[in-house]
Write a protein that holds these residues in place. Structure first.
Motif, PDB file in Angstrom:
ATOM      1  N   ASN A 318      43.742  44.237  48.895  1.00 24.89           N
ATOM      2  CA  ASN A 318      44.112  42.838  48.658  1.00 24.89           C
ATOM      3  C   ASN A 318      42.965  41.872  48.943  1.00 24.89           C
ATOM      4  N   ARG A 319      41.725  42.401  48.846  1.00 23.67           N
ATOM      5  CA  ARG A 319      40.540  41.564  49.028  1.00 23.67           C
ATOM      6  C   ARG A 319      39.673  41.694  47.787  1.00 23.67           C
ATOM      7  N   ALA A 320      39.223  40.580  47.271  1.00 23.70           N
ATOM      8  CA  ALA A 320      38.395  40.577  46.074  1.00 23.70           C
ATOM      9  C   ALA A 320      36.930  40.551  46.491  1.00 23.70           C
ATOM     10  N   VAL A 321      36.301  41.719  46.438  1.00 29.00           N
ATOM     11  CA  VAL A 321      34.882  41.831  46.796  1.00 29.00           C
ATOM     12  C   VAL A 321      34.074  42.278  45.584  1.00 29.00           C
ATOM     13  N   THR A 322      34.445  43.415  45.014  1.00 33.63           N
ATOM     14  CA  THR A 322      33.754  43.902  43.824  1.00 33.63           C
ATOM     15  C   THR A 322      34.471  43.412  42.571  1.00 33.63           C
ATOM     16  N   SER A 323      33.819  43.585  41.430  1.00 31.67           N
ATOM     17  CA  SER A 323      34.442  43.158  40.167  1.00 31.67           C
ATOM     18  C   SER A 323      35.702  43.957  39.883  1.00 31.67           C
ATOM     19  N   ASP A 324      35.740  45.231  40.314  1.00 36.89           N
ATOM     20  CA  ASP A 324      36.950  46.033  40.133  1.00 36.89           C
ATOM     21  C   ASP A 324      38.097  45.490  40.974  1.00 36.89           C
ATOM     22  N   ASP A 325      37.781  44.927  42.150  1.00 37.44           N
ATOM     23  CA  ASP A 325      38.824  44.318  42.986  1.00 37.44           C
ATOM     24  C   ASP A 325      39.456  43.140  42.264  1.00 37.44           C
ATOM     25  N   TYR A 326      38.633  42.294  41.664  1.00 34.71           N
ATOM     26  CA  TYR A 326      39.158  41.142  40.924  1.00 34.71           C
ATOM     27  C   TYR A 326      40.062  41.609  39.789  1.00 34.71           C
TER      28      TYR A 326
END
Length: 626
Positions: A318-326
């Motif tokens: 639930n954390r947006a760090v990498t582009s895959d996270d977004y």
């Protein structure tokens, strides 16, 4: 002696044979007829029992893992262990302005008018009527327009969010004697994004506490008014509350009110005409103006989607760090997505460090609305992305393809005419465009398309496809000189002759030229591989340059810049180039799509297939270029 029994078989017949072989080795069963009806029946029972137990154990083990579970309840349970809540069915949503006309009302009018959550509207799609409801309680002031005759009086509710479905409210009583009490939403087709959870002290209390859905442990204390959502084994959603440590715990005999919208899913996507079916404040004269058409409706997340998304969400935590996270977070919480692409600022062109870029192709329209973009950056990603990283949502960049298609066919192998074969090929290209393109990872593979065309009918012997890329611009008349930056998915083909145009365009009229047609072209520039865009007209069959510097063409990067021109009208202009490769691959925000109206198909009889070697005399092949 039991060690002589083979227990590795699962097939019924082999299990039965193993039992026979075992019994034959026992002295107690010498000279027994194992094919006799009595003993054979007993062996059948033993074999069936063994077979059923083995299959039950096999299926049970499959249901214990996310990748192999087939029962939705088990898939949901495994996903829950990863902290993933499957998405519910989503209702199409629209934005409208509602005007309540009270010009003809007598008596004293209130200064403000309130429209309650759940006020009903109707719309029709494909001759089927659907109900929509308002999602928020809104208030409007009395507006008096003295400029009209007679003077008009109205209440105007602007930017009202409505959703397709039926409003429902449930009440539960808290009983803390029940361990882990849960409160179920009674409709399997409920849109949980519309769910509102309120808690009141008792039935006589007129005040409510609003509880919000739990998203993160950050700042959650024993007094935080949050609720937890999950899907149960019966395919219904249910909520529960904190234990007094991570989230406030309601007291005994508190009343829980759940109100939500249950919906028909994606059936009414695209609805854009709405009528009021409820009165507001007792006033019945109303009109509805559509701000944005209904979109975003979706069916409930499937088991396959849960299998795919749950591990990705667990990885992102639930954390947006990498582009895959977004990508994972947006796909989980935003549904109006046909295709999505995310990339870091370091991979942007030009590089933009400290940023992440997101491009989304919606299900219905070509681009997201401003409100949808704001929802993603301001609500979905808020609190999840790294503080030093700024997310930007960019519109998809479409490169359209124009195809020249040639195929040879043997008329002796089909009952279809050349026109019918052409229709079959056109349908094949349309299917390829729908299934393989129009997405951010949709590569135009030339050999795949020609192979599909060759297989479309046994009579087709071979095919040739010439792709051309084009974009359409719409110049502005009122804003003076026009400027456009166009980026195609492929470098441009350059012939050996520097005088040949790379760029072609449809005719257009300059501001001062009246009815004379002009065109874009290009000429080489010294000491660079770029070329200069020109605007010319045709006089006596010759090109006469009118504007010798209207931008630049960069063949190696597939980019065109246009500037310094004004047009007579805002009619669109199509710009066409030849790609340097027959295979075209999109990058970042680029999408490739075949324009069905610009597919030219030419069928030709294969004279060699029909006449053998004598047919070589009349056999022709299409040229590589026009």
């Amino acid at each position: 002696m039991a060690s002589n029994l083979n227990v590795t078989e699962l097939d019924f017949d082999q299990i039965k044979q193993n039992l026979k072989n075992y019994l034959k080795t026992q002295s107690e069963f010498n000279d027994y007829n194992f094919e006799g009806s009595g003993l054979s029946t007993l062996l059948d029972v033993l074999a069936y029992n063994t077979h059923y137990n083995a299959m039950a154990a096999h299926f049970s083990l499959n249901e214990a893992f996310l990748d192999s579970a087939q029962i939705r309840g088990n898939v949901v349970t495994r996903a829950k262990l990863l902290g993933y809540v499957p998405r519910s069915v989503l209702s199409p949503r629209a934005t409208v302005n509602i005007t309540i006309d009270v010009t003809n009302e007598v008596g004293t009018l209130p200064d403000t008018l309130t429209m309650a959550r759940g006020t009903k509207l109707t719309s029709s799609v494909a001759q089927k009527q659907y109900q929509y409801v308002t999602l928020q309680t809104q208030t409007a002031d009395l507006t008096i327009d003295s400029s009209t005759n007679p003077v008009t009086k109205s209440y105007i509710f602007n930017n009202v969010s409505i959703a397709q479905g039926y409003y429902k409210s449930l009440k539960y009583r808290v009983d803390n004697d029940i361990e882990n009490q849960k409160f179920q939403v009674s409709d399997s087709d409920a849109d949980t994004s519309t769910l509102r959870v309120r808690v009141q002290e008792n039935e006589q209390s007129s005040s409510f506490d609003i509880y919000t859905r739990f998203e993160t442990l950050l700042n959650v204390t024993s007094t935080s008014q949050v609720y937890y959502l999950q899907e149960n084994n019966s395919n219904y959603y249910e909520i529960y509350f904190g234990d007094g440590v991570t989230g406030k715990k309601p007291l005994n005999n508190n009343i829980i009110t759940l109100d939500y919208v249950y919906t028909d899913g994606d059936e009414s996507n695209g609805a854009n005409v709405f009528l009021m079916s409820d009165s507001v404040g007792g006033f019945g004269s109303s009109s509805v103006t559509t701000v944005s058409a209904a979109a975003g409706g979706a069916v409930q997340e499937t088991s396959e989607s849960i299998r795919f998304n749950a591990p990705l969400t667990f990885t992102s935590q639930n954390r947006a760090v990498t582009s895959d996270d977004y990508r994972a977070i947006i796909q989980r919480e935003f549904t109006n997505i046909s295709s999505i692409s995310c990339w870091g600022g370091e991979d942007n062109d030009p590089p933009d460090y400290g940023a992440v870029y997101i491009s989304i192709k919606p299900i219905i329209a070509e681009t997201l609305t401003t409100a949808e973009k704001q929802e993603i950056t301001g609500t979905i990603l808020k609190g999840k992305n790294v503080v030093s990283i700024t997310p930007y949502i960019v519109n998809p960049n479409y490169t359209y393809l124009e195809l020249d298609v040639f195929f040879k066919y043997n008329p002796n192998l089909t009952d279809r005419t050349s026109v019918e074969l052409e229709s079959v090929v056109r349908d094949t290209i349309s299917d390829y465009n729908f299934n393989q393109l129009n997405k951010f990872d949709g590569v135009f593979r030339h050999s795949q398309l020609t192979a599909l065309i060759d297989k479309a009918d046994p009579a087709i012997q071979n095919s040739t496809v010439r792709p051309y890329m084009f974009m359409t611009i719409t110049p502005s008349v009122s804003e003076g000189a026009n400027n456009f930056d166009l980026s195609f998915t492929s470098p441009f083909y350059e012939s050996g002759a520097s005088t040949d145009y790379i760029l072609a365009s449809t005719p257009f009229k300059l501001a001062y030229s009246g009815t004379i047609d002009h065109y874009f072209g290009d000429i080489p520039l010294e000491n660079t591989t770029d070329r200069q865009v020109i605007i010319y007209k045709i006089v006596d069959g010759k090109d006469v340059v009118v504007i010798n510097n209207a931008g630049t063409v960069s063949p190696a990067s597939g980019k065109i810049q246009l500037n310094n021109f004004t047009t007579y009208s805002n009619a669109s202009i199509r710009l066409t180039v030849t790609p340097n490769s027959l295979d075209l691959a999109p990058k970042r925000d680029q999408l490739i799509a075949i324009d069905a109206l610009r597919v030219q198909i030419t069928p030709t009889v294969d004279t060699i297939a029909v006449s053998g070697s004598t047919g070589t005399i009349d056999y022709t092949t299409p040229s590589r270029f026009r």
